[in-house]
Scaffold this motif. Structure first.
Motif, PDB file in Angstrom:
ATOM      1  N   ALA A  32       0.840  -1.200   0.000  1.00 50.29           N
ATOM      2  CA  ALA A  32       0.000   0.000   0.000  1.00 50.29           C
ATOM      3  C   ALA A  32       0.874   1.248   0.000  1.00 50.29           C
ATOM      4  CB  ALA A  32      -0.940  -0.009   1.208  1.00 50.29           C
ATOM      5  N   ASP A  33       1.937   1.231   0.819  1.00 53.71           N
ATOM      6  CA  ASP A  33       2.872   2.354   0.850  1.00 53.71           C
ATOM      7  C   ASP A  33       3.515   2.580  -0.518  1.00 53.71           C
ATOM      8  OD1 ASP A  33       2.412   2.773   3.537  1.00 53.71           O
ATOM      9  OD2 ASP A  33       4.271   1.826   4.219  1.00 53.71           O
ATOM     10  N   ALA A  34       3.743   1.487  -1.238  1.00 46.43           N
ATOM     11  CA  ALA A  34       4.434   1.570  -2.522  1.00 46.43           C
ATOM     12  C   ALA A  34       3.508   1.936  -3.676  1.00 46.43           C
ATOM     13  CB  ALA A  34       5.131   0.237  -2.820  1.00 46.43           C
ATOM     14  N   GLY A  35       2.219   2.071  -3.401  1.00 50.63           N
ATOM     15  CA  GLY A  35       1.300   2.501  -4.439  1.00 50.63           C
ATOM     16  C   GLY A  35       0.560   1.397  -5.153  1.00 50.63           C
ATOM     17  N   ALA A  36       0.705   0.157  -4.712  1.00 44.98           N
ATOM     18  CA  ALA A  36      -0.050  -0.941  -5.317  1.00 44.98           C
ATOM     19  C   ALA A  36      -1.512  -0.878  -4.883  1.00 44.98           C
ATOM     20  CB  ALA A  36       0.552  -2.277  -4.914  1.00 44.98           C
ATOM     21  N   GLN A  37      -2.373  -1.475  -5.674  1.00 44.92           N
ATOM     22  CA  GLN A  37      -3.761  -1.646  -5.265  1.00 44.92           C
ATOM     23  C   GLN A  37      -3.823  -2.898  -4.401  1.00 44.92           C
ATOM     24  OE1 GLN A  37      -6.606  -2.279  -8.405  1.00 44.92           O
ATOM     25  NE2 GLN A  37      -8.326  -2.469  -6.999  1.00 44.92           N
ATOM     26  N   VAL A  38      -4.096  -2.729  -3.119  1.00 47.44           N
ATOM     27  CA  VAL A  38      -4.170  -3.838  -2.175  1.00 47.44           C
ATOM     28  C   VAL A  38      -5.640  -4.045  -1.819  1.00 47.44           C
ATOM     29  CG1 VAL A  38      -3.458  -4.725   0.072  1.00 47.44           C
ATOM     30  CG2 VAL A  38      -1.891  -3.311  -1.278  1.00 47.44           C
ATOM     31  N   VAL A  39      -6.141  -5.241  -2.074  1.00 50.74           N
ATOM     32  CA  VAL A  39      -7.547  -5.559  -1.826  1.00 50.74           C
ATOM     33  C   VAL A  39      -7.614  -6.703  -0.819  1.00 50.74           C
ATOM     34  CG1 VAL A  39      -9.743  -6.274  -2.836  1.00 50.74           C
ATOM     35  CG2 VAL A  39      -8.150  -4.866  -4.173  1.00 50.74           C
ATOM     36  N   LEU A  40      -8.393  -6.508   0.224  1.00 54.15           N
ATOM     37  CA  LEU A  40      -8.607  -7.554   1.221  1.00 54.15           C
ATOM     38  C   LEU A  40     -10.023  -8.085   1.098  1.00 54.15           C
ATOM     39  CD1 LEU A  40      -7.849  -9.204   3.768  1.00 54.15           C
ATOM     40  CD2 LEU A  40      -8.687  -7.261   5.119  1.00 54.15           C
ATOM     41  N   LEU A  41     -10.147  -9.393   0.955  1.00 51.52           N
ATOM     42  CA  LEU A  41     -11.438 -10.067   0.939  1.00 51.52           C
ATOM     43  C   LEU A  41     -11.526 -10.931   2.192  1.00 51.52           C
ATOM     44  CD1 LEU A  41     -14.087 -10.861  -0.498  1.00 51.52           C
ATOM     45  CD2 LEU A  41     -12.790 -12.669  -1.672  1.00 51.52           C
ATOM     46  N   THR A  42     -12.515 -10.652   3.048  1.00 51.03           N
ATOM     47  CA  THR A  42     -12.692 -11.370   4.300  1.00 51.03           C
ATOM     48  C   THR A  42     -13.966 -12.197   4.211  1.00 51.03           C
ATOM     49  OG1 THR A  42     -11.625  -9.544   5.464  1.00 51.03           O
ATOM     50  CG2 THR A  42     -12.810 -11.145   6.810  1.00 51.03           C
ATOM     51  N   ALA A  43     -13.878 -13.483   4.533  1.00 51.86           N
ATOM     52  CA  ALA A  43     -14.986 -14.394   4.284  1.00 51.86           C
ATOM     53  C   ALA A  43     -16.123 -14.283   5.290  1.00 51.86           C
ATOM     54  CB  ALA A  43     -14.477 -15.837   4.239  1.00 51.86           C
TER      55      ALA A  43
END
Length: 311
Positions: A32-43
């Motif tokens: 996230a700090d590096a600018g990537a798209q970080v997506v969390l999916l929680t079940a």
């Protein structure tokens, strides 16, 4: 770490609020700090989690689920992750925590009574297809989830590991070209399982035991499934700069995690009271895709996106 060229997309699939911060917070914050798209999916919303603070022990399962949803939102803010979503059924409702029992420190199993709304009571193919829909939407190059044992045997973790593996197959081949309204397939370039090198884990447990930490595990005893032979660890993410973010995220999950930051060996404790060392690196096993440089002194990858073409 230099800012990543866009668009790097990372999808992490976890079972309950807090799992992401315990196992992958450093990685999430770093990318996230590096600018990537970080997506969390929680079940699930973790309705049946074992509550640590006595002041919150009165919460009903539904109330606990709502409370943990708030904890997760605070943790995501701490990690700088803006895209978080819960897995939903086809009718839009959520999957419920399946619960667990402790067989021994560090090893869980399914309980006797499972709610029909629970994740493990659902059709496995349905769960996989719901995850596949998120994969097709997000189009991640990299996916991270549990190893087949679910880290420590929790039935929801095991189901997420199984369903995610199946979902990636469905996402890659389960659709038409999209021109007639069909599903556009997506092939993930690299898939990682969260693991810990057994040798390093035992060394950390020895350090904990030597300090006399209450409840410390036997360094020579059985290890949970997350611990694998050191040579099976393919990838190490250094999150030294992200440690403060991880600590903040763990603090947000106060119903599930206690921190011993002033101890000789800083550690966290879950509901079983067993201290687990807090490190500055997170480890993974590449199960799909090709490892690429840069490599560390042990020949392990240091970047989940190494060798991945952006698109």
């Amino acid at each position: 770490m230099d800012r990543l060229d866009q668009p790097h997309r990372l999808l992490l699939v976890h079972a309950h609020p807090d799992d992401e911060s315990i196992g992958t917070a450093l990685t999430m914050a770093r990318y996230a700090d590096a600018g990537a798209q970080v997506v969390l999916l929680t079940a699930t919303r973790g309705e049946l989690g074992e509550v640590i603070p006595p002041a919150l022990a009165h919460l009903t399962p539904d109330e606990l689920g709502e409370h943990r949803t708030g904890e997760l939102a605070a943790a995501m803010e701490a990690l700088g992750v803006e895209d978080h979503r819960f897995l939903t059924r086809p009718d839009g409702s959520g999957y419920r925590d399946s619960g667990m029992v402790w067989l021994e420190p560090g090893r869980a199993a399914a309980g006797e009574d499972v709610d029909p709304r629970a994740l493990t009571a659902a059709d496995p193919e349905e769960v996989a297809e719901r995850i596949a829909e998120v994969v097709r939407e997000v189009r991640p190059q990299v996916v991270v989830t549990y190893e087949p044992g679910g880290g420590y045997g929790h039935p929801d973790h095991v189901r997420v590991a199984e369903a995610t593996a199946r979902a990636l197959v469905l996402a890659a081949g389960g659709g038409r070209d999209g021109r007639d309204g069909g599903v556009v397939p997506w092939q993930v370039a690299k898939v990682y399982e969260v693991v810990q090198p057994a040798g390093e884990l035992r060394a950390a447990l020895r350090r904990l035991a030597a300090t006399g930490a209450p409840g410390a595990a036997d360094p020579g005893g059985p290890l949970p499934s997350v611990a694998v032979p050191d040579e099976e660890v393919t990838t190490v993410v250094d999150g030294t700069e992200q440690v403060p973010a991880k600590i903040a995220a763990l603090r947000a999950h106060a119903t599930q995690v206690e921190l011993d930051l002033d101890a000789e060996v800083p550690a966290m404790r879950l509901s079983n009271g067993v201290p687990q060392p807090l490190g500055t690196r997170e480890h993974f096993r590449l199960v799909h895709g090709v490892a690429a440089g840069p490599l560390d002194a042990d020949g392990r990858e240091t970047d989940l996106f190494a060798g991945v073409a952006t698109s």
